[in-house]
Design a protein around this motif. Structure first.
Motif, short mmCIF file in Angstrom:
data_model
loop_
_atom_site.label_atom_id
_atom_site.label_comp_id
_atom_site.label_asym_id
_atom_site.label_seq_id
_atom_site.Cartn_x
_atom_site.Cartn_y
_atom_site.Cartn_z
N ALA A 86 -12.03 -15.13 4.45
CA ALA A 86 -13.33 -15.76 4.64
C ALA A 86 -14.22 -15.51 3.42
CB ALA A 86 -13.99 -15.24 5.91
N ASP A 87 -14.10 -14.32 2.84
CA ASP A 87 -14.87 -14.02 1.62
C ASP A 87 -14.42 -14.88 0.44
OD1 ASP A 87 -16.68 -12.09 2.55
OD2 ASP A 87 -15.20 -10.50 2.40
N VAL A 88 -13.12 -15.09 0.33
CA VAL A 88 -12.60 -15.95 -0.73
C VAL A 88 -13.11 -17.38 -0.53
CG1 VAL A 88 -10.49 -17.00 -1.67
CG2 VAL A 88 -10.56 -14.54 -1.17
N ALA A 89 -13.03 -17.86 0.71
CA ALA A 89 -13.49 -19.23 1.02
C ALA A 89 -14.97 -19.39 0.73
CB ALA A 89 -13.19 -19.55 2.49
N ALA A 90 -15.74 -18.33 1.01
CA ALA A 90 -17.20 -18.41 0.84
C ALA A 90 -17.61 -18.51 -0.63
CB ALA A 90 -17.87 -17.20 1.48
N MET A 91 -16.69 -18.23 -1.53
CA MET A 91 -16.96 -18.44 -2.95
C MET A 91 -16.60 -19.87 -3.37
SD MET A 91 -18.11 -15.49 -3.73
CE MET A 91 -18.30 -15.59 -5.53
N GLY A 92 -15.95 -20.61 -2.46
CA GLY A 92 -15.46 -21.95 -2.79
C GLY A 92 -14.05 -21.92 -3.34
N ASP A 225 -19.93 -15.77 4.09
CA ASP A 225 -19.23 -15.73 5.37
C ASP A 225 -20.02 -14.84 6.32
OD1 ASP A 225 -17.90 -12.94 4.77
OD2 ASP A 225 -17.04 -13.59 6.67
N LEU A 226 -20.05 -15.23 7.58
CA LEU A 226 -20.86 -14.54 8.58
C LEU A 226 -20.09 -13.35 9.12
CD1 LEU A 226 -22.33 -17.68 10.34
CD2 LEU A 226 -23.53 -16.07 8.86
N SER A 227 -20.22 -12.22 8.45
CA SER A 227 -19.49 -11.04 8.91
C SER A 227 -20.38 -10.10 9.71
CB SER A 227 -18.88 -10.30 7.72
OG SER A 227 -19.84 -10.05 6.74
N ASP A 228 -21.68 -10.11 9.46
CA ASP A 228 -22.56 -9.12 10.10
C ASP A 228 -23.62 -9.76 11.00
OD1 ASP A 228 -21.18 -7.09 8.82
OD2 ASP A 228 -22.49 -7.11 7.08
N GLY A 229 -23.48 -11.03 11.32
CA GLY A 229 -24.44 -11.67 12.20
C GLY A 229 -25.25 -12.73 11.46
N LEU A 230 -25.57 -13.82 12.17
CA LEU A 230 -26.26 -14.96 11.55
C LEU A 230 -27.59 -14.55 10.91
CD1 LEU A 230 -26.56 -18.01 11.07
CD2 LEU A 230 -27.43 -18.23 13.42
N VAL A 231 -28.41 -13.79 11.63
CA VAL A 231 -29.74 -13.45 11.10
C VAL A 231 -29.61 -12.53 9.89
CG1 VAL A 231 -31.88 -12.21 11.60
CG2 VAL A 231 -30.94 -13.82 13.28
N ARG A 232 -28.75 -11.51 10.01
CA ARG A 232 -28.60 -10.59 8.89
C ARG A 232 -28.01 -11.29 7.67
NH1 ARG A 232 -27.83 -4.76 7.76
NH2 ARG A 232 -28.59 -4.34 9.85
N GLY A 276 -21.58 -9.94 15.04
CA GLY A 276 -20.82 -9.83 13.79
C GLY A 276 -19.38 -10.27 13.94
N GLU A 277 -18.65 -10.18 12.85
CA GLU A 277 -17.19 -10.43 12.81
C GLU A 277 -16.80 -11.85 13.18
OE1 GLU A 277 -15.40 -7.16 15.12
OE2 GLU A 277 -15.00 -6.32 13.16
N GLU A 278 -17.73 -12.80 13.01
CA GLU A 278 -17.38 -14.18 13.36
C GLU A 278 -16.59 -14.83 12.22
OE1 GLU A 278 -18.06 -14.99 16.31
OE2 GLU A 278 -17.66 -17.14 16.44
N HIS A 279 -17.03 -14.54 10.96
CA HIS A 279 -16.36 -15.03 9.76
C HIS A 279 -16.37 -16.53 9.61
CE1 HIS A 279 -15.51 -10.95 8.86
NE2 HIS A 279 -14.86 -10.77 9.97
N SER A 280 -17.31 -17.18 10.30
CA SER A 280 -17.60 -18.58 10.00
C SER A 280 -18.36 -18.63 8.68
CB SER A 280 -18.43 -19.19 11.13
OG SER A 280 -17.68 -19.20 12.33
N LEU A 281 -18.52 -19.82 8.13
CA LEU A 281 -19.22 -19.95 6.84
C LEU A 281 -20.63 -20.49 7.05
CD1 LEU A 281 -16.32 -21.50 4.72
CD2 LEU A 281 -17.03 -19.10 4.84
N LEU A 282 -21.57 -19.92 6.31
CA LEU A 282 -22.95 -20.41 6.29
C LEU A 282 -23.20 -21.00 4.91
CD1 LEU A 282 -25.77 -20.20 7.93
CD2 LEU A 282 -26.27 -18.38 6.29
N GLY A 283 -23.68 -22.26 4.88
CA GLY A 283 -23.94 -22.90 3.60
C GLY A 283 -25.32 -23.52 3.56
N CYS A 284 -25.90 -23.59 2.36
CA CYS A 284 -27.19 -24.26 2.16
C CYS A 284 -26.95 -25.48 1.29
CB CYS A 284 -28.18 -23.32 1.49
SG CYS A 284 -28.46 -21.81 2.46
N PHE A 285 -27.06 -26.66 1.90
CA PHE A 285 -26.72 -27.92 1.23
C PHE A 285 -27.99 -28.64 0.79
CE2 PHE A 285 -22.17 -28.40 2.21
CZ PHE A 285 -22.01 -27.45 3.21
N PRO A 286 -27.93 -29.30 -0.36
CA PRO A 286 -29.05 -30.16 -0.75
C PRO A 286 -29.28 -31.20 0.36
CG PRO A 286 -27.26 -30.24 -2.39
CD PRO A 286 -26.80 -29.37 -1.29
N ALA A 287 -30.58 -31.50 0.62
CA ALA A 287 -30.91 -32.35 1.76
C ALA A 287 -30.30 -33.75 1.65
CB ALA A 287 -32.43 -32.44 1.91
#
Lengths: 324, 324
Positions: A86-92, A225-232, A276-287
Motif C-alpha cells: 500500500a505504501d508503494v502504491a501510494a507513491m504511484g 495510504d490509510l494506515s493510522d486512520g482517516l483523520v490522522r 487504522g490498518e485499512e490501507h486504502s488510498l487517500l488522494g487529493c485530485f485537482p477539481a
C-alpha cells in the motif's frame, strides 16, 4: 515431536537447519521477470527500469500487531504484504520486490512458518510482487516478528508526495473505510460471527494497489495510504501540504452505514474516521479532473490547517506507536 | 522520569510521541545526493543509476545478537550497518541507501535509541550510505530488535555471485579474520582488557567495503562476505560453484599469530577458521590477475567439493541460526 508453547504438537524451527527451512519455503514464493537475482546470494538484484527505486519497510510484532488466537500465520503473511505494498502504491509505483525477515523463537512451530510463507506468497503473487530476499533470525522465548521491505518502480511517473495538496482539490478514497477496525472490534467483543467479512478484512486487508499508479496517471496532487486512520492520515497530508482537509459527513454516510449493522452507528463513525490498518488510498485530485474509476469523493482540500468534518475540528485520533 | 529495566534513569520511548522521537533522530542521519526522497512520506525514493538495485536485509536481536552489558546502542547501530553493507560490497556494489526498523519495548530508554542512531549514523556516513527510511514499532516487554535493509548500485559492473569460482582461482581475503570471535571470547571470559582492539572489533566490525567494487573491477570470479566463519562461508562458495576450496595453513598463520597472544593458539585457529561476524570479504580471483591492494591469498579453488585445510577435510563449523 515436541510440544510448542501454543500447546500444538509438531516440529519446531529448532528441529530443522536454516537451509532445510529455506529449501521448504523458497519454492512457495513468487518470482518475477524483474528479479535478476533472487534469494541465495549475499544480496538480491532487482530491475529498476525507471533509474530510481521506491523503498519502504514495515514490521509486525506478535501480541502487538496480531494475536495468534485471532490471526493465522497466513493472515500475518498476507497483512504484512498489504501494509508494505500500500505504501508503494501510494507513491504511484508498482511493486518490484519484497524482502522478508522472520525473527522467531526456535520453539515456533514449523507449521506456522509454512502457513506464514503461504499467505505471504499468495498476497504477493496477487499483487505481482516477487519475493527477492530476506533474513532469518532466532529470538528469545515467545518472540515472533516479521519485518518486510518493499521495492517499487515509478514507470516514468513523478512520485506522488503527501505535500502536493492544494485548496480546492477533491479529497477521495480508493477502497473501504473502517472495515479493519470494525472487524477488530468484533473480535475483541467475542462476536466475529456477526460480520465475518469485516473480521476477514481485519485479518487480511486487500488494498486497491493498482489505484495508486492510476491516480498518479490521472494527475493526483497528493496521496498516502490509510494506515493510522482517516483523520490522522488526512492530517498528515494537511500538515505536509500546508492546507486543511474538510471531510464530508454526507460523503462518508455510506461507509458508516456499511458497518453500523455490525458495530452500531456510533462505533461505525469511529471506525470510519479513526480506524487504522485499512490501507486504502487517500488522494487529493485537482477539481477539474474526473476521479478515476474506483475512487470516490470524501471531502475537499481547504485553506487553513488540520482536519475538519463538515467544518468541525477533529482531534488527531488514530494510532501512535509508543503513546504511553 | 522512570526507572528503566536496566536500572538507569531517564525518559523512555513511552514518554515521547513517535513524531517527537523522529524529530530527534532524523537530524542525526546522513543523507546523500542519490536520495531523491528521504524519510517522511509513504516510501523513500533512491537513485538507481545502473537501472538495477542491489538489496539485502539483516536483523539483530537483543540477547541473541548482542548483550546490553557488552555493547552500547552505538555499537549495535554501527554493527547493523556493517552487516548489511558488507553484503552490498560482496556483490561488487556501492551503497545507495539504508532503511532502518527499530522494534522496541516502550520502556526502552530514549538514551539508548539516540545512542543507537548516533552509532548507526557514524558508520553509515563513513561508508557513504544515506539513511532513506525506516519503521518504528512497539514491542512486548524486554524486546529490542533492529532490522536493516541496504540498497546498492553496481555502477555498470556485473554482480559478483558465489557461483563463479573455478578450479585454479586464488582464494583471497580483504580484511581481518577471527577478530570478532576472539573479542567475543574475551568478553565471555570476563577479560576484555586483554585485547581491547579485538573486543572493539567484535562490537563494531569495520569491513573493507570498498574492496568489493575494486575486486569486481579486477575481475574476481566469486565473492561473499564472511558472516558465519571462513570454513562455512568458503563452503557456500564451493557448493554454489561446484568446486572445492583448499585453505592454506601457512597463509593463515599470520592471522592466527595476531590472535594467539590474546586467546591462545588453539582458540586462535578456531577463531580464524570458524569465527563469525567478521564481515571481511572472501573472493576467488583468476590466477593470472594480480590481487588488488588490500587482498591476500588464503588458499586456492580446487576440483572436488567442500573445504579443506592443506588438503584435510573441514567440518562446516560456524553458525546456524536455529540449530537446536
Amino acid at each position: 515431536m515436541v510440544k510448542d508453547p501454543n500447546g500444538s504438537e509438531g516440529p519446531t524451527l529448532a528441529q530443522v537447519s536454516e537451509s532445510e527451512l529455506l529449501e521448504g519455503i523458497f519454492p512457495l514464493l513468487p518470482g518475477g521477470h524483474g528479479v535478476l537475482l533472487g534469494p541465495g546470494d549475499d544480496a538480491a538484484l532487482v530491475a529498476a527500469p525507471d533509474g530510481k527505486v521506491v523503498a519502504t519497510t514495515d514490521a509486525m510484532v506478535r501480541d502487538r500487531d496480531w494475536r495468534d488466537d485471532w490471526s493465522t500465520g497466513a493472515d500475518v503473511g498476507a497483512k504484512t504484504v498489504a501494509q508494505n505494498l500500500a505504501d508503494v502504491a501510494a507513491m504511484g509505483a508498482v511493486p518490484t520486490g519484497l524482502l522478508v525477515t522472520l525473527i522467531a523463537d526456535p520453539a515456533t512451530p514449523l507449521a506456522w512458518v509454512h502457513d506464514f510463507a503461504t499467505g505471504l506468497a499468495e498476497a504477493a503473487r496477487e499483487a505481482g510482487a516477487p519475493v527477492v530476499g530476506g533474513d532469518l533470525s532466532s529470538a528469545p522465548p515467545g518472540m515472533l516478528v516479521v519485518s518486510v521491505t518493499a521495492l517499487g518502480d515509478l514507470e516514468g511517473r513523478e512520485p506522488v508526495l503527501r505535500s502536493g495538496a492544494r485548496p480546492g482539490d477533491v479529497v477521495a478514497v480508493a477502497g473501504s473505510l473502517g472495515r479493519s477496525h470494525a472487524g477488530w472490534r468484533l473480535l475483541e467483543r467475542g462476536v466475529p460471527g456477526r460480520a465475518p467479512e469485516l473480521v476477514d478484512y481485519h485479518r487480511r486487508p486487500r488494498p486497491a494497489y493498482r489505484q495508486g499508479p492510476l491516480a498518479a496517471e490521472a494527475g493526483v496532487h497528493a496521496m498516502l495510504d490509510l494506515s493510522d486512520g482517516l483523520v490522522r492520515d488526512a492530517g498528515r497530508v494537511a500538515r505536509a501540504s500546508g492546507v486543511g482537509v474538510d471531510l464530508s459527513r454526507e460523503a462518508l454516510q455510506a461507509d458508516v452505514a456499511a458497518l453500523a449493522g455490525a458495530v452500531g452507528e456510533e462505533m461505525a463513525w469511529e471506525c470510519v474516521l479513526t480506524g487504522g490498518e485499512e490501507h486504502s488510498l487517500l488522494g487529493c485530485f485537482p477539481a477539474h479532473v474526473p476521479l478515476p474509476h474506483g475512487w470516490r469523493r470524501v471531502g475537499a482540500v481547504v485553506g487553513g490547517e488540520g482536519v475538519t468534518l463538515d467544518g468541525q475540528a477533529q482531534g488527531p485520533g488514530g494510532w501512535d506507536h509508543f503513546a504511553g
